[in-house]
Structures are given as structure tokens and as C-alpha cells.
Design a protein around this motif. Structure first.
Motif, PDB file in Angstrom:
ATOM      1  N   ASP A 138      26.544 -12.717  41.838  1.00  0.00           N
ATOM      2  CA  ASP A 138      25.440 -11.822  42.083  1.00  0.00           C
ATOM      3  C   ASP A 138      25.790 -10.663  41.750  1.00  0.00           C
ATOM      4  N   ASN A 139      24.666  -9.747  40.107  1.00  0.00           N
ATOM      5  CA  ASN A 139      25.660  -9.073  39.843  1.00  0.00           C
ATOM      6  C   ASN A 139      23.941  -7.660  40.297  1.00  0.00           C
ATOM      7  N   GLY A 140      23.474  -7.210  41.107  1.00  0.00           N
ATOM      8  CA  GLY A 140      23.089  -6.439  41.787  1.00  0.00           C
ATOM      9  C   GLY A 140      22.342  -7.036  42.727  1.00  0.00           C
ATOM     10  N   VAL A 152      20.688 -23.470  35.887  1.00  0.00           N
ATOM     11  CA  VAL A 152      21.897 -23.905  34.998  1.00  0.00           C
ATOM     12  C   VAL A 152      22.688 -23.027  35.647  1.00  0.00           C
ATOM     13  N   GLU A 153      23.637 -23.292  35.938  1.00  0.00           N
ATOM     14  CA  GLU A 153      24.857 -22.978  36.582  1.00  0.00           C
ATOM     15  C   GLU A 153      25.776 -22.077  34.920  1.00  0.00           C
ATOM     16  N   ILE A 154      25.510 -20.858  35.336  1.00  0.00           N
ATOM     17  CA  ILE A 154      26.195 -19.615  34.541  1.00  0.00           C
ATOM     18  C   ILE A 154      27.239 -18.518  35.627  1.00  0.00           C
ATOM     19  N   PRO A 155      28.088 -18.220  34.300  1.00  0.00           N
ATOM     20  CA  PRO A 155      28.411 -17.270  36.530  1.00  0.00           C
ATOM     21  C   PRO A 155      27.798 -15.766  36.067  1.00  0.00           C
ATOM     22  N   ALA A 156      27.267 -16.026  36.557  1.00  0.00           N
ATOM     23  CA  ALA A 156      26.286 -14.694  37.272  1.00  0.00           C
ATOM     24  C   ALA A 156      25.115 -15.832  38.536  1.00  0.00           C
ATOM     25  N   ALA A 157      24.101 -14.250  38.641  1.00  0.00           N
ATOM     26  CA  ALA A 157      23.473 -15.295  39.327  1.00  0.00           C
ATOM     27  C   ALA A 157      22.624 -16.146  39.234  1.00  0.00           C
ATOM     28  N   SER A 203      26.486  -8.273  33.360  1.00  0.00           N
ATOM     29  CA  SER A 203      26.451  -6.980  32.997  1.00  0.00           C
ATOM     30  C   SER A 203      28.566  -7.138  32.400  1.00  0.00           C
ATOM     31  N   PRO A 204      28.770  -6.269  30.944  1.00  0.00           N
ATOM     32  CA  PRO A 204      29.776  -6.690  30.346  1.00  0.00           C
ATOM     33  C   PRO A 204      31.077  -5.891  31.142  1.00  0.00           C
ATOM     34  N   MET A 205      29.836  -5.004  32.217  1.00  0.00           N
ATOM     35  CA  MET A 205      30.893  -3.965  33.138  1.00  0.00           C
ATOM     36  C   MET A 205      31.769  -4.798  34.148  1.00  0.00           C
ATOM     37  N   ARG A 206      30.866  -5.779  34.571  1.00  0.00           N
ATOM     38  CA  ARG A 206      31.036  -6.933  35.432  1.00  0.00           C
ATOM     39  C   ARG A 206      32.080  -8.295  35.009  1.00  0.00           C
TER      40      ARG A 206
END
Length: 461
Positions: A194-196, A215-220, A244-247
């Protein structure tokens, strides 16, 4: 002037980076550099002025060309207004809408709440065939829950997508009465990726299906709700937030492009092209065909050519189809539509070469949906990207439309919320065919570093 020529070259290269292949923008610092290209018109305008003052006309021409290229994508957001034939009518509509909003503001809060609660059993609110949606990044769950609910009431929101949500915010929304307006909700499971915070989606109408991860993505996780309209039509809403790009720039690009799988699920199959025995081809995307068949199921016009990323296919006079792949290999398959259930002939070549071998089949489809269905997908969220990013344009090319680009009444920049200018476009409401958008606007919610984005979606024929 030498320095000005160098600066112009730098701006030209900077702008050219927006044309990188999708995925190649997933390297630091490209996501940030590309996000700032909408502001290149500022130095380029200065360069043009300096060139005129110096009477260096070759420089003026070159700077003007780069300036026009920099403005090209920005004009997509206002193209319809430029072409508007009746400016006076638009002004009258604006002031009529302003008066309407003033009258609505005069109603008591209780009266407004009752009206919306009475309409909550209809996805389309007060207007059949239309409904309002909203998306908001909640900034680690710090967005003000009461303001979110007030925004839902004021804007007659039927579907609400939230990102960077926390358990405390969900509890706060419930305590403040969101279930009276949007009684159904589904949320993603909290994950280390998760990002945030996690994502959530709320609805006025009970969905037929829900999933915490569409759908599976490398995020939340991407929670979604599906509503069945009739036996041939459904609509799925998803709340998404790629990293986000910083992650991680690579994960940023993969997450954006990965959302395209949702759109592909409701597109007619690009793996197989179907024809009926009456000779009426069902057109699929960019595939061009010219095939006819007689009533006795014999091929009468044996000329088929089609081309996409996978290669080409030709229908020969002896009822064979030769499929040529990009790597130079080819395969010839005999087509014999002798049985009634074979009146639908399918030429096998795919938009994705890894999904097929170039064969011909009389039944079935590849990834995607039956060409007779009218399924739709709506993706809402902080997508951490916009049209200068090749990864985002690849997402649109999967079969999605951006509500702000479709309405074309201005750039709806959403980040950062505390600056009136400059802001960049990060939040989007995307949708597939059989939908269109209007009344796109930003809204402010205390506690969030993003502006919320709302739109009215309309079913089309």
C-alpha cells in the motif's frame, strides 16, 4: 544567443522525452521531468520574445515550433471550447447554472439530505441514464470525513472512490452517516505494498458483485463493484492508486499500465475476428477486413487483410488462411465452414502475440468479451500520472477515455491542493465505451493534499 540556442535544445529534448515507449518512462527522474512538461510553454514563450527582440528569425521559427509542440497536448483539454459555435449560449448556460447552485445553497441541510436519501436507490440519481461519481486521495486517511459526506450530498454522488484510506477514516465516515447516502462499500485489504493506505469504493445502489482486488498491480489493491444492467450489459467501478515514483519508478509504470487489464476485459476480443455467414463482419478495434460469404457458407470474396502488433493474415482462394507473424514465420490453416455451428469463422491473430499461435477457429474468443455485449468499466483514482507520461497514454490506449479530455472544458489539475498554481493532473475518472462524461470539476476537501474530482457519466447508445 548561443545560450538561448542551448536552452531551446534542452527544452526540445525535454519535450521529446514524452514520446518514449510506454514503460521506458519508469526510470528516475523521468516521471517527475515528464510531469512538468505542461509548463514548458513558459520558458518557450520567453525564448520566442527574445528571438523577436534580437531579430534572430531562424531562432524565432524553431522556438515557435517547439512552443506549438508543447501546447499540443494542453489544447486537448479545451479543443471543444475552441470549436464552440455559440459562445453567447455558453455564457447564458453558465449564469443559469450559477443561479441554480445559489438556489440549492439556500435549502436547509435537512431538506437536501432527505432529497438525496430518497434518490439513493437509483444509480442515476435524478436523471435517468446519468449518474455522478467522485474520486479523492485522502492523504493517509487524514481527509475530513464530514467534508467528504457534504461533498457527496452537494454533488449528488452515486459512486465514491477513495484512495489512501485508513480504518479510522472508514469508522469516521460511518459515524458521520455516510451509510445513509452510500450504504454499500468494498475496500482493499491492507498490504505492505500500500502507498499511503488502502483503496475503497462506496455506492448508492447495491452491487451484484464486489471484489477487494479486481486486478493485480504492484500497489494497493484495486477494489471494485459490478452492477448488472441487463443480460448483455454491466458496469464495473474500481478505485485505483498506482505507486508514486518515489516508491519505485518501475512499479509506478507497471501499476499504471496494469490497470489496462480491466479495460481489456470488456473489449471485444482482439485475439480473434468473427464473421457471420451473411457476410457482415463485426469490426474489432483497428482490424480492417473485407470478407464475404454466400448463403451456402462458401467464401465468395476471398480477400482478407488485417494487421496489428502481431502480424498479418491473408485469406486465400482455396479457403486457407496464411498468418504471418512479425518474426517472419507463417502458418497456413484450412478453413472449411461446413457445419451450421461453423457459420461464424474466426481468423486467429492477436493484439498480444504471446496469446496465440496464428490458428483459425470456428468458435471462441481471446481475452475480452463477446462482441455483442456492452460491458463497461470505470476506473477512478489518483493515478500519479497524466497524458505527458507514455505509461498513462498506454493505459488510455487499452480502451479507456479520460473524462476531462472527453469534456474538453479545461485542465482539471488536482495536485497540490494548497497551491492555486502551478498544479499538475494526477487524479482521473476513466471509462470505456458506451459512456461519456460532462460536468467535470475539482472540489476541495480539508485534510487532503489533492483536490477531489467529480464528473457526470452518461450511458450512450
Amino acid at each position: 544567443m548561443v545560450i538561448l540556442w542551448i536552452l531551446l535544445l534542452v527544452c526540445g529534448i525535454w519535450l521529446a522525452l514524452t514520446e518514449l515507449p510506454a514503460g521506458k518512462d519508469g526510470h528516475n527522474p523521468l516521471p517527475y521531468v515528464l510531469a512538468l512538461t505542461p509548463f514548458l510553454y513558459i520558458p518557450l514563450t520567453i525564448f520566442v520574445v527574445f528571438g523577436v527582440l534580437e531579430k534572430d528569425w531562424p531562432y524565432v521559427v524553431c522556438a515557435a515550433m517547439v512552443l506549438l509542440a508543447a501546447l499540443a497536448r494542453k489544447t486537448q483539454y479545451i479543443l471543444n471550447n475552441i470549436q464552440a459555435p455559440n459562445t453567447a449560449k455558453r455564457v447564458a448556460e453558465y449564469y443559469a447554472r450559477k443561479r441554480e447552485l445559489a438556489e440549492q445553497a439556500g435549502k436547509s441541510a435537512d431538506q437536501t439530505s432527505k432529497e438525496h436519501r430518497a434518490a439513493r436507490q437509483r444509480l442515476d440519481g435524478n436523471h435517468p441514464g446519468t449518474f455522478r461519481v467522485m474520486t479523492l486521495n485522502c492523504r493517509y486517511g487524514r481527509a475530513n470525513g464530514i467534508e467528504i459526506i457534504h461533498a457527496v450530498e452537494r454533488n449528488d454522488i452515486a459512486l465514491l472512490a477513495l484512495q489512501e484510506v485508513s480504518d479510522d477514516l472508514i469508522a469516521d465516515l460511518k459515524n458521520e452517516g455516510i451509510e445513509a447516502l452510500l450504504p454499500y462499500h468494498v475496500q482493499g485489504v491492507e498490504l505492505p505494498t500500500d502507498n499511503g493506505g488502502f483503496n475503497a469504493i462506496f455506492s448508492r445502489v447495491e452491487p451484484n458483485e464486489t471484489t477487494a482486488s479486481a486486478v493485480e498491480i504492484p500497489a494497493a489493491e484495486v477494489p471494485a463493484m459490478k452492477f448488472t444492467i441487463n443480460e448483455d450489459q454491466s458496469i464495473t467501478f474500481a478505485s485505483a492508486h498506482p505507486k508514486s515514483p518515489m516508491r519505485g519508478c518501475r512499479e509506478w509504470s507497471e501499476g499504471i499500465r496494469g490497470l489496462g487489464k480491466l479495460a481489456e476485459q470488456v473489449q471485444p476480443s482482439r485475439q480473434r475476428q468473427m464473421y457471420s455467414y451473411t457476410g457482415r463482419p463485426l469490426e474489432v478495434d483497428d482490424i480492417r477486413t473485407d470478407v464475404e460469404a454466400t448463403q451456402d457458407s462458401q467464401i465468395s470474396v476471398a480477400t482478407m487483410s488485417a494487421q496489428n502488433a502481431a502480424g498479418t493474415a491473408d485469406l486465400n482462394e482455396d479457403n486457407t488462411i496464411r498468418v504471418r507473424q512479425e518474426d517472419g514465420t507463417s502458418e497456413t490453416v484450412t478453413f472449411e465452414p461446413k457445419q451450421p455451428d461453423a457459420y461464424e469463422a474466426v481468423a486467429g491473430f492477436a493484439g498480444d502475440p504471446t496469446q496465440q499461435k496464428g490458428a483459425v477457429n470456428a468458435r471462441g474468443y481471446g481475452y475480452g468479451t463477446d462482441a455483442n455485449r456492452r460491458d463497461m468499466v470505470v476506473i477512478m483514482g489518483d493515478l500519479n500520472s497524466s497524458i505527458p507520461h507514455p505509461s498513462f497514454r498506454a493505459l488510455l490506449n487499452s480502451g479507456l477515455n479520460d473524462s476531462a479530455l472527453v469534456e474538453a472544458k479545461g485542465i482539471h489539475a488536482t495536485y497540490p491542493s494548497w497551491l492555486p498554481w502551478p498544479r499538475i493532473v494526477l487524479d482521473h475518472i476513466l471509462f470505456t465505451r458506451y459512456l461519456t462524461a460532462s460536468q467535470v470539476k475539482q472540489i476541495r476537501v480539508d485534510g487532503s493534499d489533492h483536490l477531489g474530482l467529480t464528473a457526470t457519466l452518461h450511458f450512450t447508445k
